[in-house]
Design an enzyme around this catalytic site. Structure first.
Site, PDB file in Angstrom:
ATOM      1  N   ARG A 228      -3.234  -5.230  14.697  1.00 31.34           N
ATOM      2  CA  ARG A 228      -2.141  -5.302  15.662  1.00 31.34           C
ATOM      3  C   ARG A 228      -2.050  -6.716  16.241  1.00 31.34           C
ATOM      4  NH1 ARG A 228      -1.362  -1.114  13.600  1.00 31.34           N
ATOM      5  NH2 ARG A 228      -0.747   0.893  14.522  1.00 31.34           N
TER       6      ARG A 228
ATOM      7  N   GLY B 277       1.288  -2.069   8.738  1.00 33.25           N
ATOM      8  CA  GLY B 277       2.434  -1.217   8.506  1.00 33.25           C
ATOM      9  C   GLY B 277       3.464  -1.357   9.595  1.00 33.25           C
TER      10      GLY B 277
ATOM     11  N   LEU C 185      -5.048   6.913  -1.712  1.00 31.99           N
ATOM     12  CA  LEU C 185      -5.054   8.381  -1.788  1.00 31.99           C
ATOM     13  C   LEU C 185      -6.264   9.012  -1.098  1.00 31.99           C
ATOM     14  CD1 LEU C 185      -3.761   8.993  -5.435  1.00 31.99           C
ATOM     15  CD2 LEU C 185      -2.484   8.677  -3.298  1.00 31.99           C
ATOM     16  N   LYS C 186      -7.250   8.197  -0.732  1.00 36.50           N
ATOM     17  CA  LYS C 186      -8.441   8.679  -0.007  1.00 36.50           C
ATOM     18  C   LYS C 186      -9.016   9.949  -0.645  1.00 36.50           C
ATOM     19  CE  LYS C 186      -7.155   6.758   4.513  1.00 36.50           C
ATOM     20  NZ  LYS C 186      -5.790   6.253   4.258  1.00 36.50           N
TER      21      LYS C 186
ATOM     22  N   LYS D 197       0.858  -1.189   0.000  1.00 36.57           N
ATOM     23  CA  LYS D 197       0.000   0.000   0.000  1.00 36.57           C
ATOM     24  C   LYS D 197       0.889   1.232   0.000  1.00 36.57           C
ATOM     25  CE  LYS D 197      -1.973   1.826   3.769  1.00 36.57           C
ATOM     26  NZ  LYS D 197      -1.828   3.308   3.748  1.00 36.57           N
TER      27      LYS D 197
END
Length: 226
Positions: A177, A205, A60-61, A31
């Site tokens: 998470r 991430g 890019l939202k 991403k």
């Protein structure tokens, strides 16, 4: 199929490419978000295409009126990517225009509607944003407001509800998470295994990139086999 998307939220192009080369065979794709795109633009995306990463998730939202959305997407011509985000609150007309543009660029390009950011919880909705709604209700309404999209970006806490209401849509889930991981700014967090009960793909991430990414990824993959 590996169901992990690696979020490369960085401006360091060389580091991003090196990380991707290390684990490319163990993830679904990468991403690339606003931080990366604002720093490197289409030329940065091309660097990933050059190492044969062509199914990129370009996060890019986008949020604007329908014609601006369409023109903005058409301006992405010349790079290879397969997923692009538009905010749900832009509405179905903007989503329709986004899909028109997507078809012209690449018949495989999917438009994903971002519902409610995983950094927002019910407390923030009510106390700071003055929105007197339950998170699930708001996410469902946002999804309905953007149902022309090919799929949704939503927390794992809402993925079951979305799957029940939109069985044919893709669901990608951020805010993932492992137990003991730092949540950072994320509020609506679930584990990889919890998310993948109803989501198609998970987005990870810092839980992967903090420290030894190969060890972190192996730990996540092992947790999915239990």
């Amino acid at each position: 199929m590996n169901r992990i998307i690696l979020a490369l939220d960085t401006t360091n192009l060389d580091e991003a490419i090196d990380i991707t080369k290390k684990i490319r065979n163990k993830i679904f794709t990468v991403k690339l978000g606003l931080e990366f795109f604002n720093a490197h633009g289409k030329e940065g995306v091309k660097k990933f295409n050059q190492i044969s990463i062509n199914n990129i998730f370009l996060d890019l939202k986008l949020a604007d009126v329908a014609n601006t959305i369409k023109k903005s997407i058409m301006a992405l011509d010349g790079i290879n990517f397969e997923y692009l985000t538009v905010h749900s609150f832009a509405g179905n007309e903007s989503i329709k225009k986004a899909k028109e543009a997507a078809k012209k660029l690449n018949p495989n390009l999917k438009i994903l509607a971002v519902t409610l950011l995983t950094s927002i919880d019910e407390t923030e909705l009510k106390s700071r944003m003055k929105i007197n709604s339950k998170v699930e209700d708001l996410v469902l309404n946002l999804a309905k407001n953007s149902s022309e999209a090919d799929g949704f970006i939503a927390s794992g806490m809402e993925s079951k509800m979305l799957r029940e209401n939109f069985p044919n849509h893709l669901i990608f889930t951020p805010g993932i998470r492992m137990p003991g991981d730092d949540r950072h700014e994320q509020k609506r967090v679930v584990s990889p295994a919890e998310a993948l009960k109803y989501s198609d793909l998970i987005i990870m991430g810092r839980s992967l990139t903090s420290g030894d990414i190969e060890k972190n990824l192996s730990r996540v993959i092992s947790s999915l086999k239990i």
